[in-house]
Design an enzyme around this catalytic site. Structure first.
Site, PDB file in Angstrom:
ATOM      1  N   SER A 158       6.424  -4.557  -0.079  1.00  0.00           N
ATOM      2  CA  SER A 158       5.397  -4.208  -1.066  1.00  0.00           C
ATOM      3  C   SER A 158       5.341  -5.274  -2.160  1.00  0.00           C
ATOM      4  O   SER A 158       5.182  -4.981  -3.336  1.00  0.00           O
ATOM      5  CB  SER A 158       5.693  -2.837  -1.690  1.00  0.00           C
ATOM      6  N   SER A 159       5.451  -6.525  -1.757  1.00  0.00           N
ATOM      7  CA  SER A 159       5.617  -7.612  -2.717  1.00  0.00           C
ATOM      8  C   SER A 159       4.347  -8.389  -2.997  1.00  0.00           C
ATOM      9  O   SER A 159       4.336  -9.273  -3.834  1.00  0.00           O
ATOM     10  CB  SER A 159       6.688  -8.584  -2.199  1.00  0.00           C
ATOM     11  N   GLY A 160       3.252  -8.080  -2.297  1.00  0.00           N
ATOM     12  CA  GLY A 160       2.041  -8.861  -2.470  1.00  0.00           C
ATOM     13  C   GLY A 160       2.071 -10.178  -1.731  1.00  0.00           C
ATOM     14  O   GLY A 160       1.364 -11.118  -2.092  1.00  0.00           O
ATOM     15  N   SER A 199       1.441 -10.419   1.606  1.00  0.00           N
ATOM     16  CA  SER A 199       0.705 -10.194   2.854  1.00  0.00           C
ATOM     17  C   SER A 199       1.595  -9.660   3.959  1.00  0.00           C
ATOM     18  O   SER A 199       1.388  -9.962   5.123  1.00  0.00           O
ATOM     19  CB  SER A 199       0.016 -11.475   3.349  1.00  0.00           C
ATOM     20  N   SER A 246       1.636  -6.768   5.166  1.00  0.00           N
ATOM     21  CA  SER A 246       0.833  -5.940   6.076  1.00  0.00           C
ATOM     22  C   SER A 246       0.104  -6.813   7.092  1.00  0.00           C
ATOM     23  O   SER A 246       0.063  -6.493   8.284  1.00  0.00           O
ATOM     24  CB  SER A 246      -0.170  -5.084   5.292  1.00  0.00           C
ATOM     25  N   ASP A 259      -5.308 -13.413   4.039  1.00  0.00           N
ATOM     26  CA  ASP A 259      -3.926 -13.236   4.483  1.00  0.00           C
ATOM     27  C   ASP A 259      -3.733 -13.643   5.935  1.00  0.00           C
ATOM     28  O   ASP A 259      -2.878 -14.468   6.271  1.00  0.00           O
ATOM     29  CB  ASP A 259      -3.499 -11.779   4.293  1.00  0.00           C
TER      30      ASP A 259
END
Length: 557
Positions: A263-265, A267, A269, A313
């Site tokens: 959940s770190s930003g 990418s 996901s 991303d």
């Protein structure tokens, strides 16, 4: 599973000739696999990092072998890196020009093709296992239909305990959407060919590999429409059957990522989605270009999961090259109803990565990841989607004012001259969104020049200006992230800093002088807890700031 990390440029170059240095570490087959990884990623390795990498790959291969009952030598591994966006913040969804590069942390997905249609996946980060069949039709919205037990309503799956399997299902959804179309086209062609003159003599050219829709369409044109260049229609029908895109094999896999970065930003996901796409494609011998996979990962995120993010991303993960800044024009091309792709991308090599250190402005750099402790997932935060809607509303006003109201409301469809002439008609909120878009586009173009020259100090100033515009004009971020950004700007050796990702949780990134990276990291570890003691206490001290290097694109080894 520890943090997955690829070695950096400053380390020993791995190639087949260095087997004797590490022969005692592992068997020859593993050495060859790692050598292929080194060649594919264009990376550099030290012997110490080789030992670590051998261990990571072996843990994954052993786990998949236990799950599948197969030999560990059969296990393939997808390497899907995380990305950072030095310049081009929050403008990809508006078709803007962005820059990106991958870092040496990311996702590892070990897998073997199933003997049947079944999918079985376990995770190094999450409990439970994911089970489903590639025969099941995956529909948009299924990801949002999880019941209280985490199972998809109406699914035959009775053992899934959590929703992390949605990305695997989303990958299948994207492939099904593409595959059904191909089958339809192929069947129509086959019906036509069966009714044609079977005694024609035609010399079919080309290979019989499974191919994707654009390639298939081109081959159909060559082999069917231009019949003067073809021969035996029975041979042609067989080749067309072989070219049908079909996902019939599932995978048995084990997925893990760099610990604490989900959940770190960065990418994560998109890296997961790309990993599943590459695994399914490899298992089913599908030949899919990086550009096509950008679109398929967009289908996972936009259609299956319901996010409204752009294509930055997945483009960075699939197109990047070590030592280069990847520049992408995210203005989408709708040349057909079924295929959307990046219009163009370029790889800009830094003077420093060319090995030229004579220029006094050229300095080697490291990448810092400084974590805030905020882990609210993007999909549950309305901030991102509301900013996208505001940008579209600003574009709509500007296009109408310039007499182009029939054009899709994206800021990339607004000419800079029209923006300057009509920006006074925007309300203050929309004016800030538009100002961020147009100023950020300029920073990207300037940044490409500066990067190519190797002037890291000027490149860093542009990154910091991007961060400031994200705060003032895009109004992203929150107090902890803004404080972290300001701390990084004061840290020794930092060239520039900004938020990573959407800016509503996660981390900030910074480019820092390689010789001062440790000092900068220590400074952040000391200062951030003074301002955010509760959030800082939730992060392991050794993981509050990570020092990273640039990496390469996703691949299967």
């Amino acid at each position: 599973m520890g943090a997955m990390c690829w070695p950096s440029e400053s380390e020993v170059n791995l190639h087949y000739g260095c087997y004797n240095l590490v022969d005692s570490l592992m068997g020859c087959d593993h050495l060859k696999n790692l050598a292929n990884l080194g060649k594919g990623l264009k990376m550099h390795f030290s012997i110490a990092k080789l030992k670590t990498h051998f261990k990571q790959l072996n843990v994954i291969r052993t786990k998949v072998a236990e799950m599948s009952g197969r030999d560990a030598k059969e296990v393939r591994v997808v390497v899907s890196p995380y990305r950072i966006c030095p310049l081009g913040a929050h403008i990809d969804h508006q078709g803007g020009i962005v820059s990106a590069m991958t870092i040496n942390k990311g996702i590892l997905l070990g897998f073997v093709p199933s003997d049947d249609s079944q999918v079985l996946i376990q995770s190094g980060q999450f409990k439970g296992e994911v089970r489903f069949s590639v025969d099941e039709e995956q529909l948009p919205g299924n990801a949002a239909k999880l019941n209280d037990l985490g199972r998809v309503k109406g699914s035959s799956n009775s053992q899934e305990e959590c929703s992390w399997g949605n990305y695997a299902r989303g990958a299948l959804y994207a492939l099904q959407k593409r595959g059904n179309c191909i089958k339809q086209i192929s069947n129509e062609r086959q019906k036509y060919l069966k009714s044609a003159n079977k005694h024609s003599t035609l010399n079919c050219a080309g290979d019989t590999a499974l191919v994707s829709k654009p390639v298939l369409v081109q081959k159909l044109k060559l082999m069917v429409l231009d019949v003067s260049h073809v021969g035996n229609f029975q041979v042609l029908v067989q080749k067309l059957k072989l070219m049908v895109l079909d996902v019939s094999h599932g995978i048995i896999g084990f997925i893990c990522g760099a610990e604490g970065l989900d959940s770190s930003g960065l990418s994560s996901s998109a890296a997961v989605g790309v990993a599943y796409l590459l695994a399914f494609e490899s298992a089913n011998k599908l030949i899919v270009s990086p550009t096509e996979n950008i679109e398929y990962d967009r289908l996972i995120e936009n259609e299956y999961l319901g996010l409204k993010n752009g294509i930055l991303d997945q483009s960075a993960i699939l197109l990047s090259s070590y030592g280069c800044l990847t520049c992408m024009n995210c203005k989408l091309s709708f040349e057909s109803d079924l295929h959307v792709q990046t219009k163009e991308h370029r790889l800009i090599r830094c003077l420093e990565s060319n090995g030229n250190h004579n220029n006094e402005t050229t300095k080697q750099f490291k990448i810092l990841l400084a974590f805030s402790g905020l882990k609210q997932a993007l999909i549950s935060n309305p901030g991102y989607n509301s900013r996208v809607a505001e940008c579209r509303e600003a574009a709509k006003v500007l296009l109408q004012a310039s007499g182009n109201e029939g054009v899709e409301p994206l800021l990339s469809n607004v000419e800079p001259e029209a923006y300057e002439e009509h920006k006074c008609k925007l309300d203050p909120n929309l004016a800030r969104r538009a100002e961020h878009y147009f100023s950020e586009n300029k920073r990207v173009l300037k940044g490409l020049e500066v990067w190519a020259s190797g002037n890291m100090e000027d490149f860093g100033k542009l990154i910091s200006a991007s961060g400031l515009s994200s705060i003032r004009n895009y109004e992203s971020g929150c107090e902890p992230l803004i404080q972290l950004y300001e701390i990084l700007l004061k840290a020794p050796g930092v060239f520039g800093a900004r938020f990573s990702g959407a800016g509503f949780r996660g981390c900030c990134i910074a480019f820092v002088d390689a010789d001062r990276a440790l000092d900068a990291a220590s400074f952040v570890r000391e200062e951030y807890p003074k301002l955010q003691p509760e959030l800082a206490s939730q992060i392991d001290e050794d993981k509050m700031v990570l020092i990273c290097d640039a990496a390469d694109c996703a691949c299967v080894i």
